[in-house]
Design an enzyme around this catalytic site. Structure first.
Site, PDB file in Angstrom:
ATOM      1  N   HIS A 182      23.861   0.130  -1.277  1.00 26.09           N
ATOM      2  CA  HIS A 182      22.884   1.113  -1.777  1.00 26.09           C
ATOM      3  C   HIS A 182      22.798   2.236  -0.745  1.00 26.09           C
ATOM      4  CE1 HIS A 182      19.476   3.122  -3.441  1.00 26.09           C
ATOM      5  NE2 HIS A 182      18.822   2.986  -2.297  1.00 26.09           N
ATOM      6  N   ARG A 222      21.240   4.891  14.022  1.00 23.74           N
ATOM      7  CA  ARG A 222      21.383   3.845  13.003  1.00 23.74           C
ATOM      8  C   ARG A 222      21.080   2.451  13.567  1.00 23.74           C
ATOM      9  NH1 ARG A 222      22.990   4.116   8.091  1.00 23.74           N
ATOM     10  NH2 ARG A 222      23.734   2.236   7.061  1.00 23.74           N
ATOM     11  N   ASP A 230      20.373   2.722  -8.858  1.00 21.43           N
ATOM     12  CA  ASP A 230      21.645   3.453  -8.919  1.00 21.43           C
ATOM     13  C   ASP A 230      22.288   3.255 -10.303  1.00 21.43           C
ATOM     14  OD1 ASP A 230      21.549   3.968  -5.955  1.00 21.43           O
ATOM     15  OD2 ASP A 230      21.615   1.788  -5.970  1.00 21.43           O
ATOM     16  N   ALA A 242       0.819  -1.219   0.000  1.00 20.51           N
ATOM     17  CA  ALA A 242       0.000   0.000   0.000  1.00 20.51           C
ATOM     18  C   ALA A 242       0.852   1.267   0.000  1.00 20.51           C
ATOM     19  CB  ALA A 242      -0.924   0.004   1.216  1.00 20.51           C
ATOM     20  N   GLY A 267       4.853   0.474  -3.919  1.00 21.84           N
ATOM     21  CA  GLY A 267       3.856  -0.555  -4.218  1.00 21.84           C
ATOM     22  C   GLY A 267       2.873  -0.082  -5.278  1.00 21.84           C
ATOM     23  N   ASN A 317      14.233  -2.772  11.543  1.00 16.00           N
ATOM     24  CA  ASN A 317      14.111  -3.528  10.294  1.00 16.00           C
ATOM     25  C   ASN A 317      14.378  -5.009  10.496  1.00 16.00           C
ATOM     26  OD1 ASN A 317      13.273  -1.889   7.951  1.00 16.00           O
ATOM     27  ND2 ASN A 317      14.802  -0.523   8.837  1.00 16.00           N
TER      28      ASN A 317
HETATM   29  P1  NAD Z   1       6.083   3.995   1.943  1.00 15.62           P
HETATM   30  O1  NAD Z   1       6.258   4.474   3.346  1.00 15.62           O
HETATM   31  O2  NAD Z   1       5.242   4.754   0.982  1.00 15.62           O
HETATM   32  O3  NAD Z   1       5.493   2.515   1.983  1.00 15.62           O
HETATM   33  C1  NAD Z   1       6.005   1.512   2.808  1.00 15.62           C
HETATM   34  C2  NAD Z   1       4.877   0.542   3.083  1.00 15.62           C
HETATM   35  O4  NAD Z   1       5.423  -0.570   3.789  1.00 15.62           O
HETATM   36  C3  NAD Z   1       3.745   1.120   3.953  1.00 15.62           C
HETATM   37  O5  NAD Z   1       2.505   0.948   3.291  1.00 15.62           O
HETATM   38  C4  NAD Z   1       3.840   0.320   5.229  1.00 15.62           C
HETATM   39  O6  NAD Z   1       2.564   0.104   5.821  1.00 15.62           O
HETATM   40  C5  NAD Z   1       4.461  -0.980   4.715  1.00 15.62           C
HETATM   41  N1  NAD Z   1       5.091  -1.803   5.743  1.00 15.62           N
HETATM   42  C6  NAD Z   1       5.797  -1.415   6.830  1.00 15.62           C
HETATM   43  N2  NAD Z   1       6.164  -2.465   7.555  1.00 15.62           N
HETATM   44  C7  NAD Z   1       5.696  -3.560   6.929  1.00 15.62           C
HETATM   45  C8  NAD Z   1       5.743  -4.936   7.197  1.00 15.62           C
HETATM   46  N3  NAD Z   1       6.328  -5.404   8.300  1.00 15.62           N
HETATM   47  N4  NAD Z   1       5.150  -5.782   6.330  1.00 15.62           N
HETATM   48  C9  NAD Z   1       4.524  -5.316   5.235  1.00 15.62           C
HETATM   49  N5  NAD Z   1       4.429  -4.018   4.931  1.00 15.62           N
HETATM   50  C10 NAD Z   1       5.022  -3.146   5.759  1.00 15.62           C
HETATM   51  O7  NAD Z   1       7.563   3.767   1.397  1.00 15.62           O
HETATM   52  P2  NAD Z   1       8.043   3.630  -0.119  1.00 15.62           P
HETATM   53  O8  NAD Z   1       8.277   4.980  -0.688  1.00 15.62           O
HETATM   54  O9  NAD Z   1       7.142   2.677  -0.844  1.00 15.62           O
HETATM   55  O10 NAD Z   1       9.489   2.987   0.099  1.00 15.62           O
HETATM   56  C11 NAD Z   1       9.637   1.700   0.650  1.00 15.62           C
HETATM   57  C12 NAD Z   1      11.091   1.408   0.982  1.00 15.62           C
HETATM   58  O11 NAD Z   1      11.878   1.397  -0.188  1.00 15.62           O
HETATM   59  C13 NAD Z   1      11.743   2.448   1.907  1.00 15.62           C
HETATM   60  O12 NAD Z   1      12.562   1.739   2.819  1.00 15.62           O
HETATM   61  C14 NAD Z   1      12.628   3.249   0.967  1.00 15.62           C
HETATM   62  O13 NAD Z   1      13.720   3.835   1.640  1.00 15.62           O
HETATM   63  C15 NAD Z   1      13.079   2.148   0.042  1.00 15.62           C
HETATM   64  N6  NAD Z   1      13.631   2.584  -1.259  1.00 15.62           N
HETATM   65  C16 NAD Z   1      14.673   1.840  -1.757  1.00 15.62           C
HETATM   66  C17 NAD Z   1      15.217   2.166  -2.983  1.00 15.62           C
HETATM   67  C18 NAD Z   1      16.356   1.351  -3.563  1.00 15.62           C
HETATM   68  O14 NAD Z   1      16.895   1.757  -4.604  1.00 15.62           O
HETATM   69  N7  NAD Z   1      16.786   0.242  -2.993  1.00 15.62           N
HETATM   70  C19 NAD Z   1      14.715   3.241  -3.703  1.00 15.62           C
HETATM   71  C20 NAD Z   1      13.644   3.972  -3.180  1.00 15.62           C
HETATM   72  C21 NAD Z   1      13.100   3.625  -1.938  1.00 15.62           C
HETATM   73  C1  LMR Z   2      16.739   6.116  -3.266  1.00 18.31           C
HETATM   74  O1  LMR Z   2      17.854   5.735  -3.635  1.00 18.31           O
HETATM   75  O2  LMR Z   2      16.011   6.832  -3.971  1.00 18.31           O
HETATM   76  C2  LMR Z   2      16.236   5.728  -1.887  1.00 18.31           C
HETATM   77  O3  LMR Z   2      16.933   4.607  -1.423  1.00 18.31           O
HETATM   78  C3  LMR Z   2      16.351   6.874  -0.944  1.00 18.31           C
HETATM   79  C4  LMR Z   2      15.755   6.563   0.404  1.00 18.31           C
HETATM   80  O4  LMR Z   2      16.453   6.829   1.421  1.00 18.31           O
HETATM   81  O5  LMR Z   2      14.613   6.069   0.478  1.00 18.31           O
END
Ligand code: NAD
Ligand code: LMR
Length: 325
Positions: A185, A96, A157, A11, A15, A103
């Site tokens: 990352h 941290r 990236d 959600a 997602g 997590n």
């Molecule tokens: P968001 O806050 O919009 O959505 C996160 C969702 O995860 C929420 O709906 C929340 O209810 C749900 N959630 C939390 N704990 C949960 C659990 N235990 N089980 C199932 N669902 C759970 O965040 P977003 O913008 O969708 O980003 C999600 C993650 O991706 C963040 O950690 C963000 O930093 C990361 N991210 C990573 C990259 C990458 O390149 N690796 C890039 C962008 C974002």
């Molecule tokens: C990104 O690279 O866009 C994300 O991992 C940044 C973040 O901290 O959610």
């Protein structure tokens, strides 16, 4: 065969950008029917139900069902692909260690649920941050699943690096091959232009050293923060796009003569401690990632790879001390 794809954090904003593309066939290919399993926390199940109604309303020819649950055992039951997006974001005042611990409370149980319930061919991509170490936690909780099935996302990236270089040289991204992201990352990641090719030439020789060091590397490494600053929220559509690219290539293979970047468990290649989930140049052959071997690493690159890998070692030691792996 219908492939079951489980998406956690269904959600959330990634997602919402991801599910429609999975359902339309962009993740696995136009011939593969998919069943979606959405995992959310109880408070967000209603919002996931709303997204499921919209998915229904698209009448996607390949979509063979949607399940929604707040129970990891149910959500991962029979899963072939798991996209672990939901994570605990860092909030004000959080250290941290607190972030890693919070997590661990998500990725440990999810790893166990994958271990006990997923299909034998399960492939896991961790997107939720800190992605590499969350993947390590999940993998440690899943001793019966081959370690190589746990990966973390650095494809965003990689794609950012392709676009920055294409812009600098005024070439289409399709002219560029063999880009590599090394390490974590995070802002310590190292985008490497010394093996990248543009129209058959080495990219590092086509740009000024100063641009490579002072503009290209920090722009790619800090792009996530720049997007948060500009949008007031972290990247979503581009992150979803990268997740699609990662799994698509893992399942269908990378093109001949090129490679991509993914964080995979190290086999000790390039001096990266075995077992760390670190980004490497990789190809996918027969449904498995293979680390590209034999690249020469000069002192400039070595220093930067070591710095990012050093950060991953610190994260690993921190979660070990917390009893999370
Ligand atoms: P968001 O806050 O919009 O959505 C996160 C969702 O995860 C929420 O709906 C929340 O209810 C749900 N959630 C939390 N704990 C949960 C659990 N235990 N089980 C199932 N669902 C759970 O965040 P977003 O913008 O969708 O980003 C999600 C993650 O991706 C963040 O950690 C963000 O930093 C990361 N991210 C990573 C990259 C990458 O390149 N690796 C890039 C962008 C974002
Ligand atoms: C990104 O690279 O866009 C994300 O991992 C940044 C973040 O901290 O959610």
């Amino acid at each position: 065969m219908t492939v079951k794809v489980t998406v956690t954090g269904a959600a959330g904003q990634i997602g919402y950008a991801l599910l429609f593309r999975v359902a339309s066939g962009q993740l696995l290919g136009a011939d593969t029917p998919v069943k979606l399993s959405l995992l959310e926390i109880p408070q967000a199940v209603k919002a996931a139900e709303g997204t499921a109604m919209e998915l229904d309303d698209c009448a996607f020819p390949l979509l063979r069902g949607i399940e929604i649950s707040d129970d990891p055992a149910k959500a991962f039951d029979g899963a072939n692909v798991a996209l672990l997006v939901g994570a605990r974001p860092r909030t004000k005042g959080m250290e941290r260690g607190d972030l890693l611990e919070a997590n661990g409370g998500i990725f440990g149980p999810q790893g166990r649920a994958i271990n006990d319930n997923a299909a034998d061919d399960i492939r896991v991509l961790v997107v939720g941050n800190p992605a590499n170490t969350n993947a390590l936690i999940a993998r440690s909780a899943a001793p019966d699943v081959p370690a190589e099935r746990f990966t973390a996302m650095t494809r965003l990236d990689h794609n950012r690096a392709l676009s920055q270089l294409a812009g600098k040289l005024s070439v289409p991204v399709t002219e560029i091959s063999k880009m590599t992201i090394w390490g974590n990352h995070s802002a310590t990641q190292y985008p490497d232009l010394f093996h990248t090719e543009v129209g058959g030439k080495v990219a590092a020789e086509l740009v000024e050293e100063e641009w490579l060091r002072d503009t290209f590397i920090p722009t790619v490494a800090k792009r996530g923060a720049a997007i948060i600053e500009a949008r007031g929220a972290s990247s979503a559509a581009s992150a979803a796009n990268a997740a699609i690219d990662h799994v698509h290539d893992w399942v269908n293979g990378t093109p001949e003569g090129d490679w991509t970047s993914a964080a995979v468990p190290s086999d000790g290649s390039y001096g990266v401690p075995e077992g760390l989930i670190s980004s490497f140049p990789v190809v996918s052959r027969n449904g498995r990632w293979e680390i590209v071997q034999g690249l020469e690493i000069d002192a400039f690159s070595r220093e930067r790879i070591d710095a990012s890998v050093g950060e991953l070692v610190e994260e690993r030691d921190a979660v070990k001390a917390l009893g999370l792996i």
